[in-house]
Motif scaffolding. Structure first.
Motif, PDB file in Angstrom:
ATOM      1  N   MET A 156     -15.972  17.142 -80.385  1.00  0.00           N
ATOM      2  CA  MET A 156     -16.867  17.155 -79.226  1.00  0.00           C
ATOM      3  C   MET A 156     -18.337  17.053 -79.639  1.00  0.00           C
ATOM      4  O   MET A 156     -18.740  17.550 -80.674  1.00  0.00           O
ATOM      5  N   ALA A 157     -19.117  16.405 -78.761  1.00  0.00           N
ATOM      6  CA  ALA A 157     -20.560  16.271 -78.967  1.00  0.00           C
ATOM      7  C   ALA A 157     -21.273  16.573 -77.657  1.00  0.00           C
ATOM      8  O   ALA A 157     -20.699  16.437 -76.574  1.00  0.00           O
ATOM      9  N   ALA A 158     -22.519  16.978 -77.761  1.00  0.00           N
ATOM     10  CA  ALA A 158     -23.334  17.265 -76.575  1.00  0.00           C
ATOM     11  C   ALA A 158     -23.499  15.986 -75.759  1.00  0.00           C
ATOM     12  O   ALA A 158     -23.490  14.883 -76.316  1.00  0.00           O
ATOM     13  N   PRO A 159     -23.668  16.127 -74.461  1.00  0.00           N
ATOM     14  CA  PRO A 159     -23.876  14.946 -73.619  1.00  0.00           C
ATOM     15  C   PRO A 159     -25.150  14.194 -74.010  1.00  0.00           C
ATOM     16  O   PRO A 159     -26.083  14.778 -74.542  1.00  0.00           O
ATOM     17  N   GLY A 160     -25.162  12.916 -73.737  1.00  0.00           N
ATOM     18  CA  GLY A 160     -26.340  12.098 -74.014  1.00  0.00           C
ATOM     19  C   GLY A 160     -26.170  11.263 -75.254  1.00  0.00           C
ATOM     20  O   GLY A 160     -25.311  11.532 -76.096  1.00  0.00           O
ATOM     21  N   CYS A 193     -20.417  19.184 -82.441  1.00  0.00           N
ATOM     22  CA  CYS A 193     -20.041  20.582 -82.658  1.00  0.00           C
ATOM     23  C   CYS A 193     -19.778  20.782 -84.142  1.00  0.00           C
ATOM     24  O   CYS A 193     -19.156  19.948 -84.795  1.00  0.00           O
ATOM     25  N   ARG A 194     -20.248  21.882 -84.698  1.00  0.00           N
ATOM     26  CA  ARG A 194     -20.095  22.156 -86.122  1.00  0.00           C
ATOM     27  C   ARG A 194     -18.937  23.113 -86.415  1.00  0.00           C
ATOM     28  O   ARG A 194     -18.867  23.700 -87.497  1.00  0.00           O
ATOM     29  N   LEU A 195     -18.034  23.258 -85.447  1.00  0.00           N
ATOM     30  CA  LEU A 195     -16.859  24.106 -85.641  1.00  0.00           C
ATOM     31  C   LEU A 195     -15.629  23.236 -85.883  1.00  0.00           C
ATOM     32  O   LEU A 195     -15.749  22.055 -86.147  1.00  0.00           O
ATOM     33  N   HIS A 247     -18.892  25.359 -77.806  1.00  0.00           N
ATOM     34  CA  HIS A 247     -19.256  24.485 -78.919  1.00  0.00           C
ATOM     35  C   HIS A 247     -20.632  24.916 -79.431  1.00  0.00           C
ATOM     36  O   HIS A 247     -21.414  25.531 -78.708  1.00  0.00           O
ATOM     37  N   THR A 248     -20.946  24.600 -80.666  1.00  0.00           N
ATOM     38  CA  THR A 248     -22.211  25.052 -81.250  1.00  0.00           C
ATOM     39  C   THR A 248     -23.415  24.504 -80.504  1.00  0.00           C
ATOM     40  O   THR A 248     -24.432  25.179 -80.393  1.00  0.00           O
ATOM     41  N   TRP A 249     -23.334  23.299 -79.980  1.00  0.00           N
ATOM     42  CA  TRP A 249     -24.465  22.752 -79.233  1.00  0.00           C
ATOM     43  C   TRP A 249     -24.640  23.454 -77.899  1.00  0.00           C
ATOM     44  O   TRP A 249     -25.730  23.520 -77.374  1.00  0.00           O
ATOM     45  N   GLN A 250     -23.612  24.044 -77.347  1.00  0.00           N
ATOM     46  CA  GLN A 250     -23.752  24.817 -76.111  1.00  0.00           C
ATOM     47  C   GLN A 250     -24.523  26.104 -76.373  1.00  0.00           C
ATOM     48  O   GLN A 250     -25.310  26.534 -75.558  1.00  0.00           O
ATOM     49  N   ALA A 281     -26.900  26.464 -78.582  1.00  0.00           N
ATOM     50  CA  ALA A 281     -28.302  26.069 -78.749  1.00  0.00           C
ATOM     51  C   ALA A 281     -28.967  25.821 -77.403  1.00  0.00           C
ATOM     52  O   ALA A 281     -30.107  26.201 -77.185  1.00  0.00           O
ATOM     53  N   VAL A 282     -28.261  25.202 -76.476  1.00  0.00           N
ATOM     54  CA  VAL A 282     -28.815  24.941 -75.144  1.00  0.00           C
ATOM     55  C   VAL A 282     -29.108  26.253 -74.438  1.00  0.00           C
ATOM     56  O   VAL A 282     -30.170  26.426 -73.853  1.00  0.00           O
ATOM     57  N   GLU A 283     -28.188  27.219 -74.507  1.00  0.00           N
ATOM     58  CA  GLU A 283     -28.412  28.517 -73.868  1.00  0.00           C
ATOM     59  C   GLU A 283     -29.608  29.231 -74.470  1.00  0.00           C
ATOM     60  O   GLU A 283     -30.390  29.829 -73.759  1.00  0.00           O
ATOM     61  N   GLU A 284     -29.759  29.196 -75.792  1.00  0.00           N
ATOM     62  CA  GLU A 284     -30.890  29.859 -76.431  1.00  0.00           C
ATOM     63  C   GLU A 284     -32.206  29.269 -75.967  1.00  0.00           C
ATOM     64  O   GLU A 284     -33.168  29.989 -75.708  1.00  0.00           O
ATOM     65  N   VAL A 285     -32.293  27.964 -75.813  1.00  0.00           N
ATOM     66  CA  VAL A 285     -33.512  27.315 -75.354  1.00  0.00           C
ATOM     67  C   VAL A 285     -33.784  27.693 -73.899  1.00  0.00           C
ATOM     68  O   VAL A 285     -34.912  28.013 -73.540  1.00  0.00           O
ATOM     69  N   LEU A 286     -32.748  27.699 -73.063  1.00  0.00           N
ATOM     70  CA  LEU A 286     -32.941  28.038 -71.651  1.00  0.00           C
ATOM     71  C   LEU A 286     -33.420  29.483 -71.475  1.00  0.00           C
ATOM     72  O   LEU A 286     -34.286  29.754 -70.662  1.00  0.00           O
ATOM     73  N   TYR A 287     -32.841  30.406 -72.238  1.00  0.00           N
ATOM     74  CA  TYR A 287     -33.216  31.820 -72.072  1.00  0.00           C
ATOM     75  C   TYR A 287     -34.512  32.186 -72.784  1.00  0.00           C
ATOM     76  O   TYR A 287     -35.134  33.163 -72.481  1.00  0.00           O
ATOM     77  N   ALA A 288     -34.926  31.377 -73.730  1.00  0.00           N
ATOM     78  CA  ALA A 288     -36.168  31.660 -74.443  1.00  0.00           C
ATOM     79  C   ALA A 288     -37.402  31.230 -73.653  1.00  0.00           C
ATOM     80  O   ALA A 288     -38.498  31.664 -73.923  1.00  0.00           O
ATOM     81  N   SER A 289     -37.201  30.368 -72.682  1.00  0.00           N
ATOM     82  CA  SER A 289     -38.344  29.850 -71.914  1.00  0.00           C
ATOM     83  C   SER A 289     -38.974  30.909 -71.039  1.00  0.00           C
ATOM     84  O   SER A 289     -38.421  31.826 -70.606  1.00  0.00           O
TER      85      SER A 289
END
Length: 82
Positions: free
Chosen positions: A49-53, A59-61, A69-72, A74-82
């Protein structure tokens, strides 16, 4: 070694840590454990699996892993860090 699966119960279930890429396309060596005295080295296929786009990170698993997936992560961390 630290488990590389995203959020899961630390006291139950299997844990996985990447040891090395085996050099064979699409596989890697992982350490799998249930507790401190129960560890095994296993060769597992890479998660396809790969992130959309068009530039989505892969995914690194391993295939059929539990949780996100590992890219999911990363997306959550960016969304919650904003």
């Amino acid at each position: 070694m630290r488990c590389q699966l995203s959020a899961h119960d630390e006291d139950e279930g299997e844990h996985f840590g990447l040891l090395t890429d085996t050099g064979a396309y699409g596989t890697a060596l992982w350490l799998r454990w249930h507790g401190p005295d129960d560890a095994q080295v296993v060769m597992l296929p890479d998660c396809p699996m790969a992130a959309p786009g068009p530039d989505g990170d892969g995914c690194r698993l391993f295939a059929d892993h539990t949780a996100q997936h590992t890219w999911q992560d990363a997306v959550e961390e960016v969304l919650y860090a904003s």
